[in-house]
Design an enzyme around this catalytic site. Structure first.
Site, PDB file in Angstrom:
ATOM      1  N   LYS A 109       0.856  -1.192   0.000  1.00  0.00           N
ATOM      2  CA  LYS A 109       0.000   0.000   0.000  1.00  0.00           C
ATOM      3  C   LYS A 109       0.886   1.234   0.000  1.00  0.00           C
ATOM      4  O   LYS A 109       1.711   1.410   0.896  1.00  0.00           O
ATOM      5  CB  LYS A 109      -0.907   0.005   1.225  1.00  0.00           C
ATOM      6  CG  LYS A 109      -1.717   1.292   1.409  1.00  0.00           C
ATOM      7  CD  LYS A 109      -2.452   1.300   2.747  1.00  0.00           C
ATOM      8  CE  LYS A 109      -3.113   2.649   3.006  1.00  0.00           C
ATOM      9  NZ  LYS A 109      -3.773   2.706   4.328  1.00  0.00           N
ATOM     10  N   ASP A 150      -2.484  10.569   3.192  1.00  0.00           N
ATOM     11  CA  ASP A 150      -3.882  10.178   3.366  1.00  0.00           C
ATOM     12  C   ASP A 150      -4.633  11.192   4.216  1.00  0.00           C
ATOM     13  O   ASP A 150      -4.528  11.210   5.438  1.00  0.00           O
ATOM     14  CB  ASP A 150      -3.956   8.797   4.030  1.00  0.00           C
ATOM     15  CG  ASP A 150      -5.397   8.334   4.209  1.00  0.00           C
ATOM     16  OD1 ASP A 150      -6.281   8.865   3.503  1.00  0.00           O
ATOM     17  OD2 ASP A 150      -5.630   7.439   5.042  1.00  0.00           O
ATOM     18  N   LYS A 207     -10.225  13.030   7.711  1.00  0.00           N
ATOM     19  CA  LYS A 207      -9.801  12.648   9.059  1.00  0.00           C
ATOM     20  C   LYS A 207      -9.982  13.831  10.011  1.00  0.00           C
ATOM     21  O   LYS A 207      -9.823  14.989   9.611  1.00  0.00           O
ATOM     22  CB  LYS A 207      -8.322  12.232   9.050  1.00  0.00           C
ATOM     23  CG  LYS A 207      -8.045  10.940   8.307  1.00  0.00           C
ATOM     24  CD  LYS A 207      -6.563  10.616   8.337  1.00  0.00           C
ATOM     25  CE  LYS A 207      -6.257   9.359   7.536  1.00  0.00           C
ATOM     26  NZ  LYS A 207      -6.826   8.151   8.159  1.00  0.00           N
ATOM     27  N   ASP A 240       1.623   6.615   5.338  1.00  0.00           N
ATOM     28  CA  ASP A 240       0.654   5.634   4.832  1.00  0.00           C
ATOM     29  C   ASP A 240       1.153   4.902   3.588  1.00  0.00           C
ATOM     30  O   ASP A 240       0.422   4.098   3.013  1.00  0.00           O
ATOM     31  CB  ASP A 240      -0.679   6.333   4.538  1.00  0.00           C
ATOM     32  CG  ASP A 240      -1.879   5.427   4.813  1.00  0.00           C
ATOM     33  OD1 ASP A 240      -1.720   4.442   5.555  1.00  0.00           O
ATOM     34  OD2 ASP A 240      -2.957   5.702   4.281  1.00  0.00           O
ATOM     35  N   ASP A 252     -12.025   7.027   3.509  1.00  0.00           N
ATOM     36  CA  ASP A 252     -10.832   6.842   4.333  1.00  0.00           C
ATOM     37  C   ASP A 252     -10.471   5.366   4.457  1.00  0.00           C
ATOM     38  O   ASP A 252      -9.462   5.021   5.063  1.00  0.00           O
ATOM     39  CB  ASP A 252     -11.030   7.456   5.727  1.00  0.00           C
ATOM     40  CG  ASP A 252      -9.727   7.637   6.481  1.00  0.00           C
ATOM     41  OD1 ASP A 252      -8.662   7.692   5.817  1.00  0.00           O
ATOM     42  OD2 ASP A 252      -9.752   7.704   7.721  1.00  0.00           O
ATOM     43  N   GLU A 274      -9.354   3.623   2.054  1.00  0.00           N
ATOM     44  CA  GLU A 274      -8.846   3.676   0.676  1.00  0.00           C
ATOM     45  C   GLU A 274      -7.730   2.670   0.401  1.00  0.00           C
ATOM     46  O   GLU A 274      -7.525   2.250  -0.735  1.00  0.00           O
ATOM     47  CB  GLU A 274      -8.352   5.092   0.347  1.00  0.00           C
ATOM     48  CG  GLU A 274      -6.942   5.428   0.777  1.00  0.00           C
ATOM     49  CD  GLU A 274      -6.689   5.355   2.279  1.00  0.00           C
ATOM     50  OE1 GLU A 274      -5.560   5.024   2.673  1.00  0.00           O
ATOM     51  OE2 GLU A 274      -7.624   5.607   3.067  1.00  0.00           O
ATOM     52  N   ARG A 314      -7.424  -0.435   1.077  1.00  0.00           N
ATOM     53  CA  ARG A 314      -7.900  -1.723   0.554  1.00  0.00           C
ATOM     54  C   ARG A 314      -8.297  -1.618  -0.925  1.00  0.00           C
ATOM     55  O   ARG A 314      -8.274  -2.612  -1.638  1.00  0.00           O
ATOM     56  CB  ARG A 314      -9.058  -2.221   1.417  1.00  0.00           C
ATOM     57  CG  ARG A 314     -10.307  -1.375   1.399  1.00  0.00           C
ATOM     58  CD  ARG A 314     -11.222  -1.661   2.581  1.00  0.00           C
ATOM     59  NE  ARG A 314     -10.633  -1.191   3.829  1.00  0.00           N
ATOM     60  CZ  ARG A 314     -11.195  -1.338   5.036  1.00  0.00           C
ATOM     61  NH1 ARG A 314     -12.356  -1.972   5.135  1.00  0.00           N
ATOM     62  NH2 ARG A 314     -10.618  -0.875   6.122  1.00  0.00           N
TER      63      ARG A 314
END
Length: 512
Positions: free
Chosen positions: A274, A279, A286, A297, A356, A358, A360
């Site tokens: 990933k 993010d 967030k 991230d 959020d 995201e 996956r």
């Protein structure tokens, strides 16, 4: 990076800034560990008592400095705690040696040379001490003014450069096993530190395109084949997950494929990372206080990148492919909205209930792409869920898999490498929570067990019959607290050593 040498020299006559020795925590106070006999003798056998007087106990990571005895060319002795004294005839735990070496290396910032007289019972011990030194001496100062003033080395925040050279006393410089152990440690540590650098780089300088460029340069240097898919190629290929996550950013997404091949390989592995270079949460923004460290991230992609390069440098007899799913998750007029439906590279549709969630989505596309090569196994690595942090804390990552034996093998590889991990289940009853009335699946399910729900989502995008494991490194990937052992504040490089160890096991035909 700190230079390493194996040395048969005696501690008293070695010219260095410090001599590092190990101290164990015994039943009746601190005890001097093997390797430091010459130092203890110079204190008339009373070194343990002197250290106890100074407050040392031998506790793990404890560092005590004292003047070297008369006749030594080094002015200082640095005693580092190894933790509990091992049972008779048992050696010290490798991770205890690794952490002690790291703590000492960090404490010796500014020194030109240090001699490490830690217990080296065999070649493997030299490897873990070398690894600890190289990881503990790490410093990220590219953006500090003091770094510009350093002469010939990066400066630490306090103006001190990292330890320049470490001599491992008790090592055997002409022994092939010792040399190989130290060379392996150097290759793995250098790439792990490269991953740390990437994680620590601010997102205004590390967007998907910039990350892909770094990968291209490294691939060329180490004979790794590289392919980069930009927005146009991703659109043509139908990578709806990666495109959907990157839709709100001015910096377009990328999918990078790194392929290391060995002519002697009998097994193939795919590592998927990933790589959300920042993010914000997207439209599902967030809350305040949760954005400041979101440059990390992309730690999963950094780990995969580093592991593939390390495998190439070590010449492992296994084919390893790394997939870096790179995007920036930002809110804007073009961003994916909660309620949107994305058509993924696999053809499945996903209803996005929370932008959020995201990671996956980009992983789903990369997992399906990796599956097309039909590797013997796939491992994905991601800072995926806060739920995993709640379950396992900030130093342990979770392992999920579609095969119990493979999950156990990956867990064992993690523990051997010194990376705390824990096997987690994939409860089938949680899958129903991701049912969508609009699409094939939703990107959210039940709140409780959220880390396991994410694993179940990813499983949907692994090719049929392919062994797969998922590493959720959300906790240990970024250390927000103070440094400890060989772990610095900031990016840690978590999962690099696990992936390299898995590749070594696969090369040797010993992977579960």
């Amino acid at each position: 990076m700190t230079a390493l040498t194996l040395s048969t020299a005696a501690a008293p006559g070695l010219r260095a800034d410090a001599i590092v020795i190990g101290v164990a925590k015994g039943a009746n106070g601190p005890s001097v560990a093997p390797g430091a006999e010459a130092v203890d003798k110079a204190y008339d056998g009373r070194l343990a008592g002197v250290l106890e007087t100074l407050g040392a106990s031998g506790a793990e990571g404890e560092v005590t400095k004292l003047p070297a005895p008369s006749g030594f060319k080094a002015p200082v002795v640095v005693a580092v705690g190894l933790g509990a004294e091992p049972d008779k005839d048992a050696g010290f735990d490798p991770e205890a040696l690794r952490r002690a070496a790291g703590a000492a290396a960090r404490a010796l910032a500014g020194a030109k040379k240090a001699a490490f007289a830690l217990p080296l019972a065999e070649a493997a011990d030299a490897g873990v001490v070398a690894e600890g030194v190289l990881l503990g001496a790490y410093s990220f100062d590219a953006y500090k003014e003091s770094a510009k003033e350093a002469k010939g080395a990066k400066a630490k925040a306090n103006g001190k450069a990292p330890l320049a050279e470490a001599a491992l006393l008790g090592g055997k410089p002409r022994d092939k096993a010792y040399k190989a152990a130290v060379e392996r440690a150097a290759a793995v540590a250098e790439e792990l530190n490269r991953a740390r650098d990437l994680v620590n780089t601010p997102p205004n300088d590390l967007n998907p395109e910039a990350f892909a460029a770094v990968a291209q340069v490294a691939a060329k240097e180490h004979g790794i084949k590289v392919q980069v898919l930009d927005e146009k190629a991703l659109t043509k290929g139908g990578y709806g997950g990666i495109l959907g996550v990157g839709a709100g950013s001015a910096s377009g997404p990328r999918l990078v494929k790194l392929s290391y091949t060995s002519p002697k390989a009998k097994k193939s592995l795919a590592f998927v990372g990933k790589g959300i270079t920042y993010d914000s949460g997207g439209i599902s923004l967030k809350p305040a206080g949760h954005n400041e460290t979101m440059k990390c991230d992309m730690a999963g992609a950094a780990a995969v990148f580093a592991a593939v390069v390390a495998a190439a440098r070590l010449g492992l007899e296994v084919n390893v492919t790394g997939w870096l799913a790179l995007a920036e998750n930002m809110p804007s007029g073009s961003a994916t909205r909660p309620g949107d439906v994305l058509r993924m590279y696999s053809g499945k549709t996903v209803e996005v209930l929370n932008t959020d969630a995201e990671g996956r989505l980009v992983l789903a596309d990369a997992l399906w792409a990796a599956s097309q090569d039909k590797p013997d196994a796939i491992i994905d690595v991601a800072t995926l869920t806060g739920a995993m942090m709640l379950a396992l804390g900030s130093r342990t990552y979770g392992i999920m898999a579609n095969d119990d034996a493979f999950r156990a093998a990956v867990h064992e590889a993690a523990e051997e490498s010194g990376e705390p991990a824990w096997p987690m289940p994939l409860p089938e009853h949680l899958r129903k929570g991701m049912d969508s009335p609009t699409a094939d699946i939703a990107n959210m399910g039940e709140r409780m067990g959220g880390g396991l729900v994410a694993g179940l989502f990813l499983r949907e995008f692994v090719g049929e019959g392919i062994t797969w494991a998922h590493l959720d490194i959300a906790g240990p990937a970024f250390n927000e607290g103070g440094p400890f052992g060989y772990t610095p504040k900031g990016g840690t490089g978590t999962a690099v050593r696990t992936l390299v160890r898995v590749a070594e096991l696969a090369a040797a035909g010993e992977l579960g």
